[in-house]
Motif scaffolding. Sequence first.
Motif, PDB file in Angstrom:
ATOM      1  N   LYS A 219      50.468  18.910  53.188  1.00  0.00           N
ATOM      2  CA  LYS A 219      51.439  18.414  52.220  1.00  0.00           C
ATOM      3  C   LYS A 219      50.887  17.149  51.559  1.00  0.00           C
ATOM      4  O   LYS A 219      50.357  16.269  52.227  1.00  0.00           O
ATOM      5  N   ARG A 221      48.449  17.343  49.513  1.00  0.00           N
ATOM      6  CA  ARG A 221      47.043  17.643  49.237  1.00  0.00           C
ATOM      7  C   ARG A 221      46.761  17.493  47.751  1.00  0.00           C
ATOM      8  O   ARG A 221      47.527  17.941  46.904  1.00  0.00           O
ATOM      9  N   HIS A 222      45.649  16.840  47.410  1.00  0.00           N
ATOM     10  CA  HIS A 222      45.288  16.602  46.018  1.00  0.00           C
ATOM     11  C   HIS A 222      44.609  17.820  45.400  1.00  0.00           C
ATOM     12  O   HIS A 222      43.946  18.601  46.097  1.00  0.00           O
ATOM     13  N   SER A 223      44.749  17.944  44.107  1.00  0.00           N
ATOM     14  CA  SER A 223      44.026  18.978  43.381  1.00  0.00           C
ATOM     15  C   SER A 223      42.538  18.619  43.336  1.00  0.00           C
ATOM     16  O   SER A 223      42.140  17.485  43.633  1.00  0.00           O
ATOM     17  N   ASP A 224      41.724  19.579  42.954  1.00  0.00           N
ATOM     18  CA  ASP A 224      40.290  19.312  42.834  1.00  0.00           C
ATOM     19  C   ASP A 224      40.029  18.187  41.839  1.00  0.00           C
ATOM     20  O   ASP A 224      39.138  17.355  42.049  1.00  0.00           O
ATOM     21  N   THR A 225      40.803  18.164  40.758  1.00  0.00           N
ATOM     22  CA  THR A 225      40.612  17.119  39.745  1.00  0.00           C
ATOM     23  C   THR A 225      40.937  15.745  40.325  1.00  0.00           C
ATOM     24  O   THR A 225      40.203  14.775  40.109  1.00  0.00           O
ATOM     25  N   GLN A 226      42.037  15.639  41.065  1.00  0.00           N
ATOM     26  CA  GLN A 226      42.405  14.360  41.676  1.00  0.00           C
ATOM     27  C   GLN A 226      41.388  13.937  42.724  1.00  0.00           C
ATOM     28  O   GLN A 226      41.027  12.768  42.828  1.00  0.00           O
ATOM     29  N   LEU A 227      40.918  14.897  43.520  1.00  0.00           N
ATOM     30  CA  LEU A 227      39.929  14.587  44.537  1.00  0.00           C
ATOM     31  C   LEU A 227      38.620  14.127  43.908  1.00  0.00           C
ATOM     32  O   LEU A 227      37.949  13.223  44.434  1.00  0.00           O
ATOM     33  N   SER A 243      34.449  21.530  46.939  1.00  0.00           N
ATOM     34  CA  SER A 243      34.788  22.502  47.982  1.00  0.00           C
ATOM     35  C   SER A 243      34.048  22.190  49.282  1.00  0.00           C
ATOM     36  O   SER A 243      34.603  22.335  50.382  1.00  0.00           O
ATOM     37  N   ARG A 246      35.725  19.215  50.953  1.00  0.00           N
ATOM     38  CA  ARG A 246      36.960  19.651  51.629  1.00  0.00           C
ATOM     39  C   ARG A 246      36.641  20.276  52.987  1.00  0.00           C
ATOM     40  O   ARG A 246      37.282  19.966  54.005  1.00  0.00           O
TER      41      ARG A 246
END
Length: 465
Positions: A219, A221-227, A243, A246
């Motif tokens: 819960k 969890r950030h999107s790829d863009t945010q990460l 990826s 992660r």
Amino acid sequence: MEKLLLKNARIITGEQAGENDMSCGFLLIKGHRIERVGTGSAPSIRDATVIDLEGAAMLPGIINAHSHGLTGGPSMPSGSRAFPAAAVHYQRNRHLLSGTTTALNVCGLVLPEDIDAGCLPHPLDVHVATAHSPSSIAAAKAVDGAGLLDKHMQANARFIMAAGAKALGEAGGGQTLGGSAQDYRFIPEAIRQATGVQVHPLQARRLKDAILGAKLDGKGRHSDTQLAVIMEEADLSDRIAVSALRALVTDTVMPPVKLAMDGLEELARLSAEIGVPAIFHTAAPTIDTLLRLAATYRDARMIAGHANHPSFSTAEAVDAARRLRALNVAIDVSTLDGIETRWRNTPDTFDALIEARLVDTISTDFAGGDWDSILGAVQRIVRKGQMRPADAIALATGNVARLFTALAGDRGILRAGKRADIVIAEAHNFSRVRHVISNGRFVVIDGQVCSELPEGAVHPPDPTD
């Protein structure tokens, strides 16, 4: 038996209820025990060595019931290799010089016989807690376990208590439940090996929360863009794919988590069965489980360790402490590195829990070895006007003795018959420790450890000799 009379000191006895703050008086020590405590002028005591403290404050020795790095044997709840003997000696000195006379090492998988293994003799009185349950041992092996020998893996907490451990715990830990040790050790090391980049612990914490969520449940969890934004700030964008990062963080943090959660229940159940205190890793990932355990095992003597854990927001920590307190769980707050050092943590949540009158005890925890002193935290409480000096001191002395009777039932209060563990500090700044007496003898004089004093030497040398 030699007598020592300490006079002209402002005495804070370590008792919370009804004590007058900062009354001036005297204290008489005979051998290893306090024989008399009084207010006003000191009487004439035949054959006593008299030391005039000139208005300094006299406090009970600090009892730290949540520390690490003070023993031989497996380190931390991860069962990692033992700390080097020099590092253990350094940490013991730091605690003693900051007024701690009794410390409970809660790495959890150390045996009583390991306490001084490979260590130099030292006047700090160090004891251990045990977390030797099947799931806790399995969790340690899942994340590290390099310091575990057969005797540690085959040990049973019930029998280790009988062999001399003073409490159960730490149930769970920063290594096994995605806490601070993952931020300062495991995640940075995994990233360094994969990319060659050394990330700061705060960056590791942000990456962990972005990938796994603060409760390790996905819960938030950030999107790829945010990460990718956090990766850019950590200089990782060109070193590893989103990826792959992660997967790396997940594989580093998550393998021991389910096992460690099971270990919490094993130790709560045992605490209820044998009636001994149990210290629990209290953080965002564990709070729901701890609330359930407290409601289920009503006879357990649960202590919520470091209830100011940085995985909580301040509001979450206050709410969690209130709910745990309603279930008769004792609330501990740790200094971490958030009182004075403030490398990774801040005092905000500590302050809020004190202000809300939700705290039973104060400890240091470890904070990667960067912990701030308990008396520094006490002085902060007093300076901010949050508590009377007597009440603040009791959080680190009498209150701890009351909760951990096997560890400290004979000390923690300046009262006739108690063990003579005494801190002499500046009256207007308790964090400035002048002298420390442990078990009736001076072990710190003028801010220097004097562990080489011959047996029976209970007072500092006359500077005019």
